[in-house]
Design a protein around this motif. Structure first.
Motif, PDB file in Angstrom:
ATOM      1  N   LEU A   1       0.851  -1.196   0.000  1.00 39.65           N
ATOM      2  CA  LEU A   1       0.000   0.000   0.000  1.00 39.65           C
ATOM      3  C   LEU A   1       0.885   1.243   0.000  1.00 39.65           C
TER       4      LEU A   1
ATOM      5  N   SER B   1       2.428  -5.362   6.299  1.00 41.61           N
ATOM      6  CA  SER B   1       2.847  -4.365   5.317  1.00 41.61           C
ATOM      7  C   SER B   1       1.816  -3.242   5.209  1.00 41.61           C
TER       8      SER B   1
ATOM      9  N   MET C   1       1.697  -1.169   8.353  1.00 43.51           N
ATOM     10  CA  MET C   1       2.824  -0.247   8.438  1.00 43.51           C
ATOM     11  C   MET C   1       2.534   1.039   7.651  1.00 43.51           C
ATOM     12  N   SER C   2       1.992   0.889   6.445  1.00 38.05           N
ATOM     13  CA  SER C   2       1.670   2.066   5.626  1.00 38.05           C
ATOM     14  C   SER C   2       0.602   2.925   6.292  1.00 38.05           C
TER      15      SER C   2
ATOM     16  N   GLU D   1      -0.133   3.060   9.522  1.00 44.79           N
ATOM     17  CA  GLU D   1       0.406   3.705  10.732  1.00 44.79           C
ATOM     18  C   GLU D   1       1.364   4.847  10.374  1.00 44.79           C
ATOM     19  N   ALA D   2       2.125   4.683   9.302  1.00 44.92           N
ATOM     20  CA  ALA D   2       3.090   5.720   8.913  1.00 44.92           C
ATOM     21  C   ALA D   2       2.393   7.017   8.509  1.00 44.92           C
ATOM     22  N   THR D   3       1.220   6.896   7.921  1.00 43.52           N
ATOM     23  CA  THR D   3       0.514   8.093   7.456  1.00 43.52           C
ATOM     24  C   THR D   3      -0.483   8.627   8.476  1.00 43.52           C
TER      25      THR D   3
ATOM     26  N   GLN E   1      10.418  -4.063   4.321  1.00 42.76           N
ATOM     27  CA  GLN E   1       9.149  -3.395   3.988  1.00 42.76           C
ATOM     28  C   GLN E   1       9.277  -1.884   4.129  1.00 42.76           C
TER      29      GLN E   1
ATOM     30  N   VAL F   1       5.691  12.065   4.299  1.00 38.74           N
ATOM     31  CA  VAL F   1       5.406  11.602   5.670  1.00 38.74           C
ATOM     32  C   VAL F   1       5.828  10.147   5.811  1.00 38.74           C
ATOM     33  N   MET F   2       5.503   9.333   4.806  1.00 41.12           N
ATOM     34  CA  MET F   2       5.850   7.910   4.868  1.00 41.12           C
ATOM     35  C   MET F   2       7.363   7.713   4.829  1.00 41.12           C
TER      36      MET F   2
ATOM     37  N   ARG G   1       8.736   8.583   8.254  1.00 38.70           N
ATOM     38  CA  ARG G   1       8.360   7.641   9.305  1.00 38.70           C
ATOM     39  C   ARG G   1       9.004   6.264   9.125  1.00 38.70           C
TER      40      ARG G   1
END
Lengths: 114, 151
Positions: free
Chosen positions: A54, A85, A88-89, A91-93, B45, B122-123, B126
């Motif tokens: 994602l 995976s 993670m995407s 949570e990162a955004t 990842q 942002v990604m 992070r």
């Protein structure tokens, strides 16, 4: 890359996206996702648990759809299962703070129709 | 962590053209190479997310110079007895762009306030443990990396 849907009763649409929501993947499903969330169901669940990747372009597409659902008085929820995976995407955004995210489809469906 | 026990750095390189399909090829290359290098799945990842977002920015904002020239990728893995790190450098011929100088966008409080755009940086921030940028020879060279403790 695939996107499919099923309607449950009068109010709920379940959408399943598989493959990769990267640039080519999102290009291939974004219009369909937009159409499926534009009408008529007010509760929409998008299942990402089988998604392999994602990217931000995919998250943008999900946000656009969630806003469209909200603007017509509905609610969209996401299912991520145990997919590290995708989690993670998300949570990162921080998108999980804008669109509710659940581990199971049952939880997401309850939230979407509430 | 420097234990003084270093192995020779492993390097792998790939050149791609500027298209969405090539971004996917780069992603698959990185994923396969990380597997060969025994990079933990979570770290791999994170690198894959960063790579996709960096390349997406090159395609979107690099201009015609970026689209007409190869984009070069280099993965380097360094290990000591106790710790390891992996980093990827993306080199493109696009307009100068230093993502380290860009202010992080404010996070919206509600879905109604959310606007598309800005999520890629942002990604990248992070998902990387460090970022480095230099402009050299008419190219942007952006490096992102991750570190981990070896079991």
């Amino acid at each position: 890359m695939s996107i499919s849907f099923s309607d449950v009763g009068e109010n709920l649409r379940k959408i399943v996206i598989t493959g990769r929501l990267d640039i080519p993947g999102t290009d291939s499903v974004a219009a369909k996702l937009e159409a499926l969330t534009a009408e008529p169901k007010k509760a929409v669940v998008v299942d990402l648990s089988s998604l392999r990747f994602l990217a931000s372009i995919g998250i943008r597409s999900l946000i656009t759809s969630a806003k469209a659902v909200q603007q017509r008085g509905g609610r969209m929820a996401l299912v991520v299962g145990d997919n590290p995976s995708v989690r993670m995407s998300i949570e990162a955004t921080g998108v999980g703070e804008l669109i509710p995210v659940f581990k199971t489809a049952a939880e997401a469906e309850r939230a979407a129709v509430a | 962590m420097d234990t003084g026990v270093s192995t020779t750095p492993r390097r792998d390189e790939l050149a791609i053209s500027a298209s969405g399909a090539e971004v996917r090829r780069a992603s698959e290359w990185l994923s396969a190479t990380c597997l060969q290098c025994d990079i933990p799945v979570a770290q791999a990842q994170r690198l894959e997310i960063c790579l996709n977002e960096v390349l997406a920015n090159v395609l979107a904002y690099g201009g015609s110079a970026a689209l007409d020239a190869p984009i070069r990728l280099q993965l380097e893995v360094l290990c000591t007895a106790e710790a390891a790190q992996a980093h990827v450098t993306v080199s493109d011929a696009g307009v100068a762009f230093n993502p380290l100088m860009v202010k992080a966008p404010l996070r919206p409080d509600t879905l109604a306030e959310a606007r598309p755009g800005g999520l890629g940086l942002v990604m990248i921030r992070r998902c990387s443990d460090w970022l480095d940028y230099r402009r050299e020879g008419g190219h942007n060279h952006l490096t992102f990396g991750t570190r981990w403790i070896r079991a």
